[in-house]
Write an enzyme that holds these catalytic residues in place. Structure first.
Site, mmCIF file in Angstrom:
data_model
loop_
_atom_site.group_PDB
_atom_site.id
_atom_site.type_symbol
_atom_site.label_atom_id
_atom_site.label_comp_id
_atom_site.label_asym_id
_atom_site.label_seq_id
_atom_site.Cartn_x
_atom_site.Cartn_y
_atom_site.Cartn_z
ATOM 1 N N CYS A 1 12.693 -41.067 -74.708
ATOM 2 C CA CYS A 1 11.818 -41.071 -75.639
ATOM 3 C C CYS A 1 11.327 -41.294 -76.513
ATOM 4 O O CYS A 1 12.616 -41.986 -77.219
ATOM 5 C CB CYS A 1 11.532 -39.212 -74.842
ATOM 6 S SG CYS A 1 13.392 -38.779 -75.742
ATOM 7 N N PHE B 1 22.573 -36.549 -61.136
ATOM 8 C CA PHE B 1 22.533 -35.269 -60.312
ATOM 9 C C PHE B 1 23.985 -34.497 -59.989
ATOM 10 O O PHE B 1 23.461 -33.900 -58.797
ATOM 11 C CB PHE B 1 21.985 -35.864 -58.855
ATOM 12 C CG PHE B 1 20.642 -36.131 -58.553
ATOM 13 C CD1 PHE B 1 19.227 -34.810 -59.136
ATOM 14 C CD2 PHE B 1 20.769 -37.401 -58.239
ATOM 15 C CE1 PHE B 1 17.779 -36.148 -57.994
ATOM 16 C CE2 PHE B 1 19.364 -38.410 -58.317
ATOM 17 C CZ PHE B 1 17.850 -37.159 -58.501
ATOM 18 N N ALA B 2 24.478 -33.965 -61.061
ATOM 19 C CA ALA B 2 25.916 -33.421 -60.922
ATOM 20 C C ALA B 2 25.207 -31.791 -61.513
ATOM 21 O O ALA B 2 25.055 -31.515 -62.790
ATOM 22 C CB ALA B 2 26.275 -34.044 -62.258
ATOM 23 N N ARG B 3 24.948 -31.070 -60.171
ATOM 24 C CA ARG B 3 24.613 -30.149 -60.061
ATOM 25 C C ARG B 3 25.268 -28.987 -59.084
ATOM 26 O O ARG B 3 25.505 -29.589 -58.603
ATOM 27 C CB ARG B 3 23.028 -29.514 -60.148
ATOM 28 C CG ARG B 3 21.992 -31.187 -60.543
ATOM 29 C CD ARG B 3 20.402 -30.754 -60.289
ATOM 30 N NE ARG B 3 20.385 -31.942 -60.548
ATOM 31 C CZ ARG B 3 18.744 -32.111 -60.408
ATOM 32 N NH1 ARG B 3 18.120 -31.937 -59.491
ATOM 33 N NH2 ARG B 3 17.603 -32.827 -61.138
ATOM 34 N N GLY B 4 25.671 -27.827 -60.480
ATOM 35 C CA GLY B 4 26.594 -26.989 -59.237
ATOM 36 C C GLY B 4 28.281 -27.857 -59.175
ATOM 37 O O GLY B 4 29.214 -28.453 -59.954
ATOM 38 N N LYS C 1 28.177 -30.147 -56.673
ATOM 39 C CA LYS C 1 27.734 -31.693 -55.921
ATOM 40 C C LYS C 1 26.852 -32.829 -57.441
ATOM 41 O O LYS C 1 26.412 -32.184 -58.635
ATOM 42 C CB LYS C 1 26.493 -31.131 -55.592
ATOM 43 C CG LYS C 1 26.510 -30.166 -54.520
ATOM 44 C CD LYS C 1 25.539 -29.870 -53.456
ATOM 45 C CE LYS C 1 25.793 -29.255 -52.187
ATOM 46 N NZ LYS C 1 24.006 -28.711 -51.528
#
Length: 265
Positions: free
Chosen positions: A108, A245-248, A250
């Site tokens: 962007c 995808f670094a989430r929680g 995982k």
């Protein structure tokens, strides 16, 4: 710093189904920053007028126009905050490439780059710096919780550098590339060593985002979202640990997973 001074109120029609209601909404200020290098205009960048000196230095170092923070002789921000004058020892070839070999990058804000496309040779990153998955997960959570301007406007990206001693440096901007340049510039101006650090970014990990980390010898880059194929290949070639995808609890480690301290089955 009171970041709310960069907010602007506009009147909008809020639609819910077939009903409309006129309300005030909040937007973010966008301005043109002009960077002058040794008395000559080098580039103009659209950005939030925050951390302008760091933005200029981070960008010029990302493009290899300035090789070291020690090469900067003078750094001056104008009173209106829309011009940065840099006096420094520069790489004339990289500066020439900046004018001739411009590439409109995929992020962007319409970012432009020239020298990160492959002309600058960077050694393979062999840094032995290691972190635990817990450190990454906890810092990702803080990264999104503490994004003040995003909460207010939904219109900014953020970059954060996690340093070896556990301290963090952050920046926000309308452009992902600007946010990285700003946070790296802040680290350089504050004398921090980024060769043992983690770069957290909002948004996808496209190749030019990865190369900014490569240029500053940052060994690990992390995002909650996906990388592109070229982003993965770039990280692999240059020895960068790329995590998406670094989430929680995982995350996906796409390249050079040896820097993540885990037990393996």
């Amino acid at each position: 710093m009171d970041k709310t001074r960069y907010l602007k109120t506009v009147v909008i029609d809020k639609l819910i189904d077939n009903n409309a209601k006129e309300i005030d909404d909040v937007t973010i200020e966008e301005a043109r920053l002009n960077v002058y290098l040794n008395g000559e205009k080098a580039i103009s960048m659209m950005c939030i007028p925050i951390d302008q000196e760091a933005h200029a230095i981070g960008f010029l170092m990302s493009e290899n126009v300035i090789s070291s923070i020690d090469d900067i002789e003078e750094l001056v921000l104008s009173e209106d905050g829309l011009r940065v004058d840099v006096k420094a020892v520069i790489d004339e070839g990289s500066l020439e490439n900046l004018y001739k070999e411009k590439t409109l990058v995929s992020g962007c804000g319409g970012g432009v780059t020239a020298n990160i496309a492959g002309d600058v040779k960077i050694p393979f990153n062999q840094t032995a710096f290691k972190v635990t998955p817990h450190t990454i997960s906890s810092e990702v959570a803080k990264f999104y919780e503490e994004s003040e301007l995003y909460k207010l406007t939904g219109c900014v990206h953020k970059a954060m550098i996690y340093l070896l001693d556990g301290t963090t440096v952050t920046s926000e901007d309308i452009g992902r590339h600007n946010a990285i340049d700003k946070v790296v510039g802040k680290c350089k101006l504050q004398g921090h060593d980024t060769t043992k650090s983690i770069l957290f970014v909002s948004g996808r990990l496209s190749s030019e985002m990865v190369v900014k980390a490569v240029m500053h010898k940052i060994p690990i880059i992390v995002s909650r979202t996906a990388p592109t194929y070229l982003g993965v290949q770039t990280a692999h070639i240059h020895g960068l640990t790329l995590i998406g995808f670094a989430r929680g609890r995982k995350m996906n480690v796409y390249t050079h997973s040896g820097r993540i301290d885990v037990q393996r089955d």
